[in-house]
Design an enzyme around this catalytic site. Sequence first.
Site, short mmCIF file in Angstrom:
data_model
loop_
_atom_site.label_atom_id
_atom_site.label_comp_id
_atom_site.label_asym_id
_atom_site.label_seq_id
_atom_site.Cartn_x
_atom_site.Cartn_y
_atom_site.Cartn_z
N LYS A 146 0.88 -1.29 0.02
CA LYS A 146 -0.13 -0.07 0.15
C LYS A 146 0.83 1.19 0.00
O LYS A 146 0.64 2.15 -0.65
CB LYS A 146 -1.07 0.09 1.06
CG LYS A 146 -1.87 -1.17 1.39
CD LYS A 146 -2.78 -1.16 2.46
CE LYS A 146 -1.95 -1.20 4.04
NZ LYS A 146 -1.13 -2.63 4.06
N ARG A 190 -9.62 -0.09 8.70
CA ARG A 190 -9.49 -1.39 8.87
C ARG A 190 -10.29 -2.20 9.45
O ARG A 190 -10.02 -3.44 9.93
CB ARG A 190 -7.86 -1.36 9.68
CG ARG A 190 -6.80 -1.36 8.98
CD ARG A 190 -5.68 -1.35 10.14
NE ARG A 190 -4.45 -1.86 9.69
CZ ARG A 190 -3.45 -1.47 9.15
NH1 ARG A 190 -3.49 -0.03 9.07
NH2 ARG A 190 -2.36 -1.96 8.94
P1 AP5 Z 1 5.09 -1.70 1.85
O1 AP5 Z 1 4.53 -0.88 0.66
O2 AP5 Z 1 5.52 -0.93 2.86
O3 AP5 Z 1 3.54 -2.27 2.35
P2 AP5 Z 1 2.24 -1.80 3.18
O4 AP5 Z 1 1.01 -2.65 2.50
O5 AP5 Z 1 2.37 -0.54 3.27
O6 AP5 Z 1 2.70 -2.44 4.60
P3 AP5 Z 1 2.53 -1.88 6.19
O7 AP5 Z 1 3.30 -3.02 6.77
O8 AP5 Z 1 2.80 -0.53 6.23
O9 AP5 Z 1 1.00 -1.93 6.14
P4 AP5 Z 1 0.33 -2.34 7.58
O10 AP5 Z 1 -1.28 -2.31 6.97
O11 AP5 Z 1 0.79 -3.61 8.36
O12 AP5 Z 1 0.95 -1.12 8.34
P5 AP5 Z 1 0.83 0.17 8.84
O13 AP5 Z 1 1.86 0.89 8.88
O14 AP5 Z 1 -0.46 0.70 8.17
O15 AP5 Z 1 5.77 -2.79 1.48
C1 AP5 Z 1 6.17 -3.93 2.19
C2 AP5 Z 1 7.58 -4.61 1.70
O16 AP5 Z 1 7.35 -5.39 0.43
C3 AP5 Z 1 8.58 -3.35 1.35
O17 AP5 Z 1 9.90 -4.01 1.73
C4 AP5 Z 1 8.48 -3.09 -0.27
O18 AP5 Z 1 9.70 -2.89 -0.57
C5 AP5 Z 1 8.03 -4.71 -0.50
N1 AP5 Z 1 7.19 -4.51 -1.59
C6 AP5 Z 1 6.02 -3.58 -1.78
N2 AP5 Z 1 5.49 -4.09 -2.93
C7 AP5 Z 1 6.09 -5.19 -3.46
C8 AP5 Z 1 5.84 -6.06 -4.79
N3 AP5 Z 1 4.93 -5.73 -5.55
N4 AP5 Z 1 6.76 -7.06 -4.93
C9 AP5 Z 1 7.87 -7.16 -4.00
N5 AP5 Z 1 7.98 -6.50 -3.02
C10 AP5 Z 1 7.49 -5.53 -2.74
O19 AP5 Z 1 -0.03 0.09 10.23
C11 AP5 Z 1 0.83 -0.32 11.53
C12 AP5 Z 1 0.01 -0.54 12.56
O20 AP5 Z 1 -0.45 0.65 13.06
C13 AP5 Z 1 -1.26 -1.64 12.84
O21 AP5 Z 1 -0.48 -2.89 13.11
C14 AP5 Z 1 -1.86 -0.93 13.69
O22 AP5 Z 1 -1.50 -1.52 15.16
C15 AP5 Z 1 -1.89 0.38 13.76
N6 AP5 Z 1 -2.68 1.03 12.80
C16 AP5 Z 1 -2.52 1.42 11.62
N7 AP5 Z 1 -3.73 1.97 10.96
C17 AP5 Z 1 -4.81 1.56 11.84
C18 AP5 Z 1 -6.45 1.80 11.78
N8 AP5 Z 1 -6.99 2.06 10.73
N9 AP5 Z 1 -6.81 0.95 12.91
C19 AP5 Z 1 -6.31 0.44 13.71
N10 AP5 Z 1 -4.95 0.51 13.95
C20 AP5 Z 1 -4.07 0.91 13.04
#
Ligand code: AP5
Length: 224
Positions: free
Chosen positions: A25, A100
Amino acid sequence: MCECCGGDHNSLNVLVLLGPPGGGKGTQAKKIVEEFGFGHFSTGDALREEVRNQTEIGRQAQAIMESGELVPDELLGAMVKNRVEQAAESQGIILDGYPRTVAQAEFLSSFTADMKVVAVNIAVDQDQIVKRLSGRRFCPKCGTIYNISFSPPAVEGICDKCGTELARRKDDYEEVIRERLRVYDQKTQPVVDFYGASGCYFEVNGNVPPEEVFTEVEKIVSSL
Ligand code: AP5
């Protein structure tokens, strides 16, 4: 009239990026911003900033995030409403990591009835996710995302763009990744179904390299 849902709105106001943890994402959001100029709001990034600054929200969120659980819905509601209302009327906004839960999706709907809200789900197989997340590194200064297997920096551990030492998120270790995936299946998959039923919903194959994923995303966003 909106082509996907028949609503009374034309230009895109809110692009909801859905997908599992590590689904790409953040990677796709950055490309969409570069190409189309939308605002970008990542609730994960916003929460990590609150943690870094040790605000009241950050103190409440820190342990929850490090365990892979979701923070309570009410911790994010006001922040999201504010950002969406500010950005949506002018340039449009990408929501990355929100909603989420179905309750969050219903909350978003409650103040966006006059806006065009479109969801794009990046679908990725779970076996890819662990490899992606455990290999993710990021630049704490400029935010560039790398992957030690799929898109490593030119010099190990150093950001190509600004020369800063790369870091690893505390929730990017295998045990926490597995918990995040469990929480995703239980709480966030129903959000995909929620948007799937709305009409303004698209799905792309996220199992291919980022540039190929973006080709599909670009086609969708250009058509809106
Ligand atoms: P990346 O692009 O970073 O993936 P992402 O989907 O953004 O992953 P996140 O880990 O940031 O998502 P998440 O939803 O778990 O965490 P968030 O920060 O929102 O890519 C990941 C990796 O893969 C990178 O190394 C990239 O280079 C590689 N990659 C990307 N595309 C690729 C491809 N096509 N092929 C190969 N490699 C690829 O949330 C963190 C925490 O915050 C949550 O766990 C929760 O506790 C809290 N939180 C956030 N939002 C909420 C909410 N709405 N409600 C409640 N809690 C929340």
